[in-house]
Design a protein around this motif. Structure first.
Motif, PDB file in Angstrom:
ATOM      1  N   PHE A 122       0.814  -1.270   0.080  1.00 50.57           N
ATOM      2  CA  PHE A 122       0.008   0.049   0.004  1.00 50.57           C
ATOM      3  C   PHE A 122       0.918   1.196   0.079  1.00 50.57           C
ATOM      4  CE2 PHE A 122      -1.771   3.386   2.931  1.00 50.57           C
ATOM      5  CZ  PHE A 122      -2.749   3.835   2.087  1.00 50.57           C
ATOM      6  N   CYS A 123       2.139   1.082   0.733  1.00 49.66           N
ATOM      7  CA  CYS A 123       2.847   2.249   0.755  1.00 49.66           C
ATOM      8  C   CYS A 123       3.492   2.639  -0.469  1.00 49.66           C
ATOM      9  CB  CYS A 123       3.899   1.965   1.611  1.00 49.66           C
ATOM     10  SG  CYS A 123       3.483   2.145   3.438  1.00 49.66           S
ATOM     11  N   VAL A 124       3.854   1.708  -1.353  1.00 49.56           N
ATOM     12  CA  VAL A 124       4.450   1.954  -2.652  1.00 49.56           C
ATOM     13  C   VAL A 124       3.351   2.372  -3.472  1.00 49.56           C
ATOM     14  CG1 VAL A 124       5.292   0.966  -4.648  1.00 49.56           C
ATOM     15  CG2 VAL A 124       6.080   0.227  -2.617  1.00 49.56           C
ATOM     16  N   SER A 125       2.254   1.698  -3.473  1.00 41.52           N
ATOM     17  CA  SER A 125       0.930   2.276  -4.174  1.00 41.52           C
ATOM     18  C   SER A 125       0.543   3.814  -3.923  1.00 41.52           C
ATOM     19  CB  SER A 125      -0.185   1.326  -3.917  1.00 41.52           C
ATOM     20  OG  SER A 125      -1.203   1.653  -5.103  1.00 41.52           O
ATOM     21  N   PHE A 126       0.496   4.060  -2.769  1.00 37.23           N
ATOM     22  CA  PHE A 126       0.299   5.367  -2.384  1.00 37.23           C
ATOM     23  C   PHE A 126       1.253   6.514  -2.566  1.00 37.23           C
ATOM     24  CE2 PHE A 126      -0.726   8.833   0.619  1.00 37.23           C
ATOM     25  CZ  PHE A 126      -2.144   9.021   0.647  1.00 37.23           C
ATOM     26  N   ALA A 127       2.513   6.047  -2.421  1.00 37.22           N
ATOM     27  CA  ALA A 127       3.381   6.816  -2.813  1.00 37.22           C
ATOM     28  C   ALA A 127       3.652   7.066  -4.531  1.00 37.22           C
ATOM     29  CB  ALA A 127       4.924   6.166  -2.708  1.00 37.22           C
ATOM     30  N   VAL A 128       3.026   5.949  -5.257  1.00 37.42           N
ATOM     31  CA  VAL A 128       2.840   6.145  -6.658  1.00 37.42           C
ATOM     32  C   VAL A 128       1.728   7.117  -7.002  1.00 37.42           C
ATOM     33  CG1 VAL A 128       2.248   5.196  -8.755  1.00 37.42           C
ATOM     34  CG2 VAL A 128       3.972   3.975  -7.242  1.00 37.42           C
ATOM     35  N   LEU A 129       0.644   7.217  -6.181  1.00 38.78           N
ATOM     36  CA  LEU A 129      -0.388   8.077  -6.258  1.00 38.78           C
ATOM     37  C   LEU A 129      -0.081   9.317  -6.179  1.00 38.78           C
ATOM     38  CD1 LEU A 129      -3.408   7.199  -6.778  1.00 38.78           C
ATOM     39  CD2 LEU A 129      -3.610   7.744  -4.297  1.00 38.78           C
ATOM     40  N   GLY A 130       0.646   9.607  -5.268  1.00 33.68           N
ATOM     41  CA  GLY A 130       0.932  10.888  -4.798  1.00 33.68           C
ATOM     42  C   GLY A 130       0.187  11.991  -4.835  1.00 33.68           C
ATOM     43  N   LEU A 131      -0.968  12.059  -3.918  1.00 34.41           N
ATOM     44  CA  LEU A 131      -1.782  12.780  -4.044  1.00 34.41           C
ATOM     45  C   LEU A 131      -1.478  14.407  -3.981  1.00 34.41           C
ATOM     46  CD1 LEU A 131      -4.731  11.301  -1.556  1.00 34.41           C
ATOM     47  CD2 LEU A 131      -4.709  11.682  -4.160  1.00 34.41           C
ATOM     48  N   LEU A 132      -0.457  14.814  -3.150  1.00 35.87           N
ATOM     49  CA  LEU A 132      -0.191  16.077  -3.069  1.00 35.87           C
ATOM     50  C   LEU A 132       0.438  16.592  -4.263  1.00 35.87           C
ATOM     51  CD1 LEU A 132      -0.340  18.694  -1.317  1.00 35.87           C
ATOM     52  CD2 LEU A 132       1.694  17.787  -0.250  1.00 35.87           C
ATOM     53  N   GLY A 183       8.821   4.804   4.075  1.00 35.74           N
ATOM     54  CA  GLY A 183       9.132   6.245   4.469  1.00 35.74           C
ATOM     55  C   GLY A 183       8.460   7.125   3.737  1.00 35.74           C
ATOM     56  N   GLY A 184       8.656   7.143   2.406  1.00 37.71           N
ATOM     57  CA  GLY A 184       8.086   8.148   1.348  1.00 37.71           C
ATOM     58  C   GLY A 184       6.629   8.066   1.414  1.00 37.71           C
ATOM     59  N   SER A 185       6.051   6.919   1.407  1.00 34.04           N
ATOM     60  CA  SER A 185       4.491   7.074   1.676  1.00 34.04           C
ATOM     61  C   SER A 185       4.128   7.749   2.867  1.00 34.04           C
ATOM     62  CB  SER A 185       3.893   5.822   1.442  1.00 34.04           C
ATOM     63  OG  SER A 185       2.512   5.415   1.361  1.00 34.04           O
ATOM     64  N   THR A 186       4.623   7.187   3.814  1.00 33.77           N
ATOM     65  CA  THR A 186       4.225   7.987   5.369  1.00 33.77           C
ATOM     66  C   THR A 186       4.618   9.350   5.207  1.00 33.77           C
ATOM     67  OG1 THR A 186       5.068   6.091   6.509  1.00 33.77           O
ATOM     68  CG2 THR A 186       4.636   7.870   7.601  1.00 33.77           C
ATOM     69  N   PHE A 187       5.545   9.854   4.721  1.00 29.81           N
ATOM     70  CA  PHE A 187       5.559  11.290   4.438  1.00 29.81           C
ATOM     71  C   PHE A 187       4.450  12.072   3.543  1.00 29.81           C
ATOM     72  CE2 PHE A 187       7.204  15.171   2.467  1.00 29.81           C
ATOM     73  CZ  PHE A 187       7.952  15.699   3.555  1.00 29.81           C
ATOM     74  N   ASN A 188       4.507  11.233   2.576  1.00 29.95           N
ATOM     75  CA  ASN A 188       3.356  11.599   1.599  1.00 29.95           C
ATOM     76  C   ASN A 188       2.071  11.853   2.329  1.00 29.95           C
ATOM     77  OD1 ASN A 188       2.880  12.009  -1.565  1.00 29.95           O
ATOM     78  ND2 ASN A 188       4.542  10.395  -1.417  1.00 29.95           N
ATOM     79  N   THR A 228      -8.768   5.485  -0.232  1.00 26.34           N
ATOM     80  CA  THR A 228      -7.928   6.687   0.550  1.00 26.34           C
ATOM     81  C   THR A 228      -7.495   7.631  -0.343  1.00 26.34           C
ATOM     82  OG1 THR A 228      -6.864   4.725   2.064  1.00 26.34           O
ATOM     83  CG2 THR A 228      -5.835   7.221   1.920  1.00 26.34           C
ATOM     84  N   GLY A 229      -7.148   7.577  -1.394  1.00 32.30           N
ATOM     85  CA  GLY A 229      -6.611   8.738  -2.565  1.00 32.30           C
ATOM     86  C   GLY A 229      -8.085   9.259  -2.642  1.00 32.30           C
ATOM     87  N   GLY A 230      -9.025   8.874  -3.050  1.00 31.80           N
ATOM     88  CA  GLY A 230     -10.287   9.383  -3.579  1.00 31.80           C
ATOM     89  C   GLY A 230     -10.733  10.359  -2.348  1.00 31.80           C
ATOM     90  N   ILE A 231     -10.858   9.743  -1.236  1.00 30.78           N
ATOM     91  CA  ILE A 231     -11.446  10.855  -0.146  1.00 30.78           C
ATOM     92  C   ILE A 231     -10.383  11.930   0.493  1.00 30.78           C
ATOM     93  CG2 ILE A 231     -11.688  10.726   2.548  1.00 30.78           C
ATOM     94  CD1 ILE A 231     -12.631   7.752   2.110  1.00 30.78           C
ATOM     95  N   PHE A 232      -9.176  11.513   0.458  1.00 28.26           N
ATOM     96  CA  PHE A 232      -8.309  12.698   0.907  1.00 28.26           C
ATOM     97  C   PHE A 232      -7.952  13.690  -0.108  1.00 28.26           C
ATOM     98  CE2 PHE A 232      -7.626  10.071   4.640  1.00 28.26           C
ATOM     99  CZ  PHE A 232      -7.288  10.763   5.655  1.00 28.26           C
ATOM    100  N   GLY A 276       6.595  14.522  -3.866  1.00 25.94           N
ATOM    101  CA  GLY A 276       6.830  14.523  -5.261  1.00 25.94           C
ATOM    102  C   GLY A 276       8.077  13.496  -5.648  1.00 25.94           C
ATOM    103  N   PHE A 277       8.847  13.914  -4.875  1.00 22.31           N
ATOM    104  CA  PHE A 277      10.426  12.922  -4.943  1.00 22.31           C
ATOM    105  C   PHE A 277       9.958  11.570  -4.851  1.00 22.31           C
ATOM    106  CE2 PHE A 277      14.427  11.371  -3.770  1.00 22.31           C
ATOM    107  CZ  PHE A 277      15.051  11.625  -4.904  1.00 22.31           C
ATOM    108  N   ALA A 278       9.415  11.339  -3.766  1.00 22.73           N
ATOM    109  CA  ALA A 278       8.938   9.979  -3.269  1.00 22.73           C
ATOM    110  C   ALA A 278       8.077   9.286  -4.175  1.00 22.73           C
ATOM    111  CB  ALA A 278       8.238  10.118  -1.924  1.00 22.73           C
ATOM    112  N   MET A 279       7.283  10.062  -4.806  1.00 25.90           N
ATOM    113  CA  MET A 279       6.112   9.634  -5.767  1.00 25.90           C
ATOM    114  C   MET A 279       6.986   9.253  -7.072  1.00 25.90           C
ATOM    115  SD  MET A 279       3.085  11.554  -7.632  1.00 25.90           S
ATOM    116  CE  MET A 279       2.089  10.719  -9.046  1.00 25.90           C
ATOM    117  N   GLY A 280       7.791   9.872  -7.578  1.00 24.48           N
ATOM    118  CA  GLY A 280       8.554   9.723  -8.716  1.00 24.48           C
ATOM    119  C   GLY A 280       9.572   8.382  -8.762  1.00 24.48           C
TER     120      GLY A 280
END
Length: 574
Positions: free
Chosen positions: A66-76, A215-220, A308-312, A363-367
């Motif tokens: 989920f962390c990798v996926s959420f990092a790839v999603l990178g909402l912000l 770590g990247g996803s948590t920061f995201n 999670t991405g849709g809501i936030f 964005g760096f974590a997302m990339g």
């Protein structure tokens, strides 16, 4: 040896282990995914029954996947990079209720994809599913179309994200020094530099990647929450003679005429921001071979990421919609980055720079997450010889146990794509449109086949939608069928439509896909037979079987499987 998660139900209704399915264990080159000194665990059983040998360490869990996926999603950072489309085409109405409408279709796509992932948890993902589910004889073509569309979406993800990060870094520099105006040359060099860093990071061992992305996803997530709170709390609109927040009637009821099309079409065109932002939830599918308990954990990660991405994401849209001062000034700012221009309208400079810093790091974590996911897709397709020189791209590095060659293959192509920066904002903007269209065409192709050609014969995995499977799949297919032509529309029409104002998505996406189709009819149809499945997986739950290594009639796979020369795995286990 088999457990609950690895068991399936045969056509006769009897529950049995995947290891008891009539399969062969002989793969290309005589490779045998069975070691008499090694007892198969549930994940290895499932993957062997899909025709592949486990090559990665399964060090991803539900949370780290989920962390990798959420990092790839990178909402912000995704929101910041696509604000031009979400706000520029339909204004705040597209950002508020438009986001909700788009998320209904997107969530249907995600849930249907998760069901496929539970049934077929392999790195090939959507490409493999299309081949398996297509009608007999059509599997290779379905896999070819899905694979190339998905790969185009994946290979453009990292450069588009890194371009957005580079633009935000230079915009922050411009805010600090108003006399500085970023140039295309500087944006290009910074983007390439970021991509090279991501290439090095994505070549690390799986265990390190899981930790880095956690770590990247948590920061995201933390950065997203901070920004959602900080924008309404820190806005200085009142000091500028404005109410602290724009009225709800104006935010929800006024559609900004950012295109020459009717208001309803403008809202649909603004969905490009939503679709591109929400196109990273397929990552768990491609990481399934590195995830433990994959046929449950991976689909859960897909749905969790999308929900999670849709809501936030909607919360973030709301706070921006209620605080933006002038949409025209946001879109026309010399900063070259609409999100930075928006922050300068309604926030003090220090808070603006703080929010940009959070967005840049996210964005760096997302990339980096995008590059990992893309490398797994390239590896999976190269494993089936989809690319020229596939033998190099499918190699797994002996030291890191990761597809390092695939990482740098994608990185090189991404750097070439970044040259679009010199074609202007609309040209480089095609990277975002390609990501949206290519990804959702690939997402929906196997879903469409599953709904309209397989129906109730589909053998679902332990995570499934039950009686809602077909209605949700139909909704997902209809949503994408509507959005593909909409996302190719230019914002202007008539005499205002020039090469400089054209939507280049149809060309930048259509040309490679046209080339792939020409390649198919000229050559590839002769040698490309879809995923190299050397087993009879009985995915559709038919009664036909493979006995003593002989292929029975009525294979359920759309792809043309290789002759089954070896004894069944079940027989070997006996």
């Amino acid at each position: 040896m088999a457990n609950r998660n690895a068991s399936v139900v045969s056509a006769s209704g009897k529950r049995k282990s995947v290891a008891q399915e009539p399969v062969t264990s002989v793969l290309p080159g005589g490779d045998i995914p069975y070691d008499p000194n090694h007892e198969f665990n549930a994940d290895e059983e499932v993957l062997a029954a899909l025709g592949y040998k486990s090559e990665f360490k399964r060090e991803f869990s539900l949370f780290t996947t989920f962390c990798v996926s959420f990092a790839v999603l990178g909402l912000l950072p995704s929101f910041a990079s696509t604000l031009f489309y979400g706000m520029g085409y339909a204004g705040t109405a597209g950002m508020t209720w438009g986001w909700i409408v788009a998320m209904v279709g997107i969530q249907c796509v995600a849930m249907s994809m998760a069901e496929l992932c539970s049934s077929m948890p392999t790195s090939g993902g959507l490409y493999y599913a299309s081949a398996v589910l297509a009608p007999p004889g059509w599997g290779p073509l379905a896999a070819w179309i899905t694979g190339w569309s998905n790969w185009l979406g994946q290979v453009t993800a990292a450069p588009s994200v890194d371009y957005g990060v580079a633009a935000m870094i230079l915009a922050a520099a411009s805010i600090q020094n108003p006399d500085y105006i970023p140039t295309n040359y500087q944006t290009f060099l910074l983007t390439v530099f970021i991509m090279l860093i991501h290439g090095v990071m994505s070549s690390l061992p799986t265990r390190w990647l899981a930790q880095i992305n956690s770590g990247g996803s948590t920061f995201n997530f933390i950065a997203l929450v901070i920004v959602i709170i900080l924008i309404p709390a820190g806005t200085n609109r009142e000091s500028r003679g404005l109410p602290k927040f724009t009225s709800s009637s104006e935010v929800w009821g006024t559609i900004y005429q950012g295109t020459d099309f009717p208001a309803g079409v403008s809202v649909l065109m603004s969905f490009i921001g939503v679709i591109w932002t929400m196109s990273g939830y397929d990552s768990p599918f491609h990481l399934a071979e590195e995830c433990s308990n994959a046929n449950i954990a991976s689909p859960r990660a897909i749905v969790l990421t999308s929900a999670t991405g849709g809501i936030f994401g909607w919360f973030l849209q709301l706070v921006v919609a209620y605080t933006v001062v002038s949409i025209d000034d946001v879109l026309g700012s010399d900063l070259g980055q609409p999100f930075a221009a928006y922050l300068m309208q309604c926030m003090p400079q220090k808070i603006t720079l703080a929010i940009l810093a959070l967005t840049i790091i996210a964005g760096f974590a997302m990339g980096q997450g995008c590059m990992i996911a893309a490398s797994r897709v390239t590896f999976a397709y190269a494993r089936d010889d989809c690319f020229p020189m596939s033998k190099y791209w499918k190699r797994v590095n002996k030291l890191t146990q990761t597809p390092v060659n695939a990482v740098w293959f994608n990185c090189a192509i991404g750097i070439l794509l970044v040259f679009l920066i010199f074609g202007g904002a609309l040209a480089v903007g095609a990277l975002f449109s390609i990501g949206a269209i290519a990804a959702f065409v690939a997402f929906t192709t196997p879903i469409f086949i599953r709904v309209f050609f397989v129906g109730n014969r589909f053998r679902a995995g332990p995570w499934n939608l039950g009686k809602f499977s077909l209605p949700i799949g139909i909704t997902a297919s209809a949503f994408v069928a509507l959005m593909v032509p909409i996302l190719c529309l230019p914002s202007v029409t008539g005499s205002d439509l020039t090469p400089a104002t054209m939507n280049w998505t149809c060309l930048v996406y259509g040309a490679p896909m046209l080339g792939a189709m020409i390649w198919w009819f000229v050559s590839a149809h002769k040698w490309f037979k879809g995923p190299k499945v050397n087993i009879e997986h009985m995915m559709l739950g038919r009664d036909e079987a493979v006995v003593e290594g002989r292929e029975a009639k009525g294979t359920d796979s759309g792809s043309e499987t290789a002759p089954m020369d070896g004894p069944s795995k079940a027989a070997e286990l006996e």
